[in-house]
Design a protein around this motif. Structure first.
Motif: not given
Length: 136
Positions: A4-11, A63-66
């Motif tokens: 879910k987070n990966a899709v959100f980051v991609f979006a 990319f704040t989650t990274a």
């Protein structure tokens, strides 16, 4: 990172790329149509301006989650410059080749090339190299 987070980051990355891309595209048209600069050069000018927008949005929002905004900006900027240089080269040469071969207006072939370069080159390198998650 969850799916879910990966899709959100991609979006978020696509929204950032779209924002930078709109700036890039408008500068290209302005330079070509109003300033009579050849479209391959206008692509480079627009690419640089759009890159400033894209880098800023990616670093401080996408990319704040990274923890991208905690990494040294100089290191990211150097990597980003290499990605932008490659992107401009691919977009400019790809647009020129498609425009010449297919006899289609540069504004249309630019969009075609942009989609391929944005997803297949820019996103991958920005996510996994420029703004990659650092181990804690």
């Amino acid at each position: 990172m969850s799916k879910k987070n990966a899709v959100f980051v991609f979006a978020k990355a696509q929204l950032s790329a779209f924002t930078g891309g709109i700036v890039d595209y408008l500068v290209m048209i302005l330079c070509t149509e109003l300033l009579n600069i050849h479209y391959t050069i206008s692509i480079a000018i627009g690419g640089i301006v759009g890159a400033v927008v894209n880098f800023s949005v990616n670093r401080y929002w996408t990319f704040t989650t990274a923890n991208a905004n905690k990494a040294p900006v100089g290191q990211q900027l150097i990597k980003f410059i290499f990605v932008v240089g490659g992107s401009i080269l691919l977009k400019s040469s790809g647009t020129y080749l498609l425009t010449t071969w297919l006899k289609i207006d540069y504004k249309i072939t630019r969009i075609m090339v942009d989609i391929i370069v944005s997803l297949g080159f820019n996103y991958v390198l920005q996510k996994y190299w420029v703004f990659r998650r650092k181990s804690l």
